[in-house]
Design a protein around this motif. Sequence first.
Motif, PDB file in Angstrom:
ATOM      1  N   GLU A  14      61.982  71.757   3.946  1.00 41.53           N
ATOM      2  CA  GLU A  14      62.826  70.566   4.109  1.00 41.53           C
ATOM      3  C   GLU A  14      64.212  70.955   4.631  1.00 41.53           C
ATOM      4  O   GLU A  14      64.781  70.256   5.472  1.00 41.53           O
ATOM      5  CB  GLU A  14      62.946  69.814   2.790  1.00 41.53           C
ATOM      6  CG  GLU A  14      61.658  69.120   2.391  1.00 41.53           C
ATOM      7  CD  GLU A  14      61.691  68.539   0.990  1.00 41.53           C
ATOM      8  OE1 GLU A  14      62.600  68.884   0.197  1.00 41.53           O
ATOM      9  OE2 GLU A  14      60.786  67.746   0.674  1.00 41.53           O
ATOM     10  N   CYS A  17      63.905  71.619   8.271  1.00 45.36           N
ATOM     11  CA  CYS A  17      63.803  70.340   8.972  1.00 45.36           C
ATOM     12  C   CYS A  17      65.193  69.756   9.209  1.00 45.36           C
ATOM     13  O   CYS A  17      65.501  69.282  10.311  1.00 45.36           O
ATOM     14  CB  CYS A  17      62.928  69.383   8.164  1.00 45.36           C
ATOM     15  SG  CYS A  17      62.718  67.749   8.887  1.00 45.36           S
ATOM     16  N   LYS A  18      66.033  69.812   8.200  1.00 46.46           N
ATOM     17  CA  LYS A  18      67.406  69.316   8.342  1.00 46.46           C
ATOM     18  C   LYS A  18      68.183  70.131   9.378  1.00 46.46           C
ATOM     19  O   LYS A  18      68.995  69.585  10.120  1.00 46.46           O
ATOM     20  CB  LYS A  18      68.127  69.341   6.995  1.00 46.46           C
ATOM     21  CG  LYS A  18      67.623  68.287   6.041  1.00 46.46           C
ATOM     22  CD  LYS A  18      68.319  68.364   4.703  1.00 46.46           C
ATOM     23  CE  LYS A  18      67.706  67.343   3.743  1.00 46.46           C
ATOM     24  NZ  LYS A  18      68.275  67.429   2.415  1.00 46.46           N
ATOM     25  N   GLN A  21      67.122  68.945  12.720  1.00 45.23           N
ATOM     26  CA  GLN A  21      67.760  67.651  12.981  1.00 45.23           C
ATOM     27  C   GLN A  21      69.205  67.852  13.413  1.00 45.23           C
ATOM     28  O   GLN A  21      69.657  67.266  14.397  1.00 45.23           O
ATOM     29  CB  GLN A  21      67.699  66.770  11.746  1.00 45.23           C
ATOM     30  CG  GLN A  21      68.333  65.407  11.964  1.00 45.23           C
ATOM     31  CD  GLN A  21      68.316  64.549  10.713  1.00 45.23           C
ATOM     32  OE1 GLN A  21      68.263  65.056   9.593  1.00 45.23           O
ATOM     33  NE2 GLN A  21      68.344  63.244  10.910  1.00 45.23           N
ATOM     34  N   GLU A  35      61.049  66.379  14.527  1.00 43.27           N
ATOM     35  CA  GLU A  35      60.048  65.327  14.307  1.00 43.27           C
ATOM     36  C   GLU A  35      58.749  65.901  13.748  1.00 43.27           C
ATOM     37  O   GLU A  35      58.150  65.319  12.839  1.00 43.27           O
ATOM     38  CB  GLU A  35      59.808  64.567  15.605  1.00 43.27           C
ATOM     39  CG  GLU A  35      61.018  63.748  16.023  1.00 43.27           C
ATOM     40  CD  GLU A  35      60.912  63.155  17.416  1.00 43.27           C
ATOM     41  OE1 GLU A  35      60.045  63.587  18.202  1.00 43.27           O
ATOM     42  OE2 GLU A  35      61.716  62.247  17.721  1.00 43.27           O
ATOM     43  N   SER A  37      58.334  68.795  12.037  1.00 37.49           N
ATOM     44  CA  SER A  37      58.524  69.285  10.667  1.00 37.49           C
ATOM     45  C   SER A  37      58.673  68.129   9.684  1.00 37.49           C
ATOM     46  O   SER A  37      58.165  68.202   8.565  1.00 37.49           O
ATOM     47  CB  SER A  37      59.728  70.234  10.585  1.00 37.49           C
ATOM     48  OG  SER A  37      60.932  69.593  10.931  1.00 37.49           O
ATOM     49  N   LYS A  38      59.307  67.061  10.110  1.00 36.10           N
ATOM     50  CA  LYS A  38      59.449  65.883   9.243  1.00 36.10           C
ATOM     51  C   LYS A  38      58.072  65.292   8.946  1.00 36.10           C
ATOM     52  O   LYS A  38      57.765  64.968   7.795  1.00 36.10           O
ATOM     53  CB  LYS A  38      60.348  64.849   9.921  1.00 36.10           C
ATOM     54  CG  LYS A  38      60.605  63.630   9.076  1.00 36.10           C
ATOM     55  CD  LYS A  38      61.561  62.688   9.784  1.00 36.10           C
ATOM     56  CE  LYS A  38      61.765  61.429   8.974  1.00 36.10           C
ATOM     57  NZ  LYS A  38      62.629  60.472   9.666  1.00 36.10           N
ATOM     58  N   SER A  39      57.228  65.179   9.968  1.00 34.51           N
ATOM     59  CA  SER A  39      55.875  64.642   9.768  1.00 34.51           C
ATOM     60  C   SER A  39      55.058  65.533   8.842  1.00 34.51           C
ATOM     61  O   SER A  39      54.387  65.043   7.923  1.00 34.51           O
ATOM     62  CB  SER A  39      55.150  64.510  11.106  1.00 34.51           C
ATOM     63  OG  SER A  39      55.751  63.540  11.914  1.00 34.51           O
ATOM     64  N   ASN A  41      56.170  67.747   6.635  1.00 35.89           N
ATOM     65  CA  ASN A  41      56.730  67.709   5.277  1.00 35.89           C
ATOM     66  C   ASN A  41      56.313  66.430   4.556  1.00 35.89           C
ATOM     67  O   ASN A  41      56.021  66.467   3.355  1.00 35.89           O
ATOM     68  CB  ASN A  41      58.253  67.818   5.322  1.00 35.89           C
ATOM     69  CG  ASN A  41      58.725  69.201   5.729  1.00 35.89           C
ATOM     70  OD1 ASN A  41      57.943  70.142   5.813  1.00 35.89           O
ATOM     71  ND2 ASN A  41      60.010  69.319   6.004  1.00 35.89           N
ATOM     72  N   ASN A  42      56.267  65.315   5.269  1.00 32.19           N
ATOM     73  CA  ASN A  42      55.825  64.061   4.647  1.00 32.19           C
ATOM     74  C   ASN A  42      54.368  64.151   4.207  1.00 32.19           C
ATOM     75  O   ASN A  42      54.014  63.672   3.132  1.00 32.19           O
ATOM     76  CB  ASN A  42      56.030  62.884   5.598  1.00 32.19           C
ATOM     77  CG  ASN A  42      57.471  62.459   5.684  1.00 32.19           C
ATOM     78  OD1 ASN A  42      58.260  62.693   4.770  1.00 32.19           O
ATOM     79  ND2 ASN A  42      57.845  61.846   6.790  1.00 32.19           N
TER      80      ASN A  42
END
Length: 96
Positions: A14, A17-18, A21, A35, A37-39, A41-42
């Motif tokens: 996470e 990911c930040k 970003q 995008e 890594s966010k997907s 991680n979700n």
Amino acid sequence: MTEEQLKLQIKRMEMMCKSFQSNSEKYPEFLPEFEASKSINNILKQSINLTGENYNDILKVLKNLDLIKHYEGSGWYDYKLHLNSLLKHKGFNGVN
């Protein structure tokens, strides 16, 4: 790997990911990595027990990322190392 270590692994992912970003605000090549890594991680956060479908969803995100230009530096390499470790612990093959 203990449950505590898994949580730490996801927390690190996470943070990466930040970082993607933050970097994407100045360097657009980081946006696809943010995008993706966010997907991923979700997917990991929503599934207590990772399923084959979750694994395939992760592979699809990575495959789609490989189709477009992105930074692909040491941060992305580190992210994928963390992801591989987590996936292998959950009984799945790693990713490239």
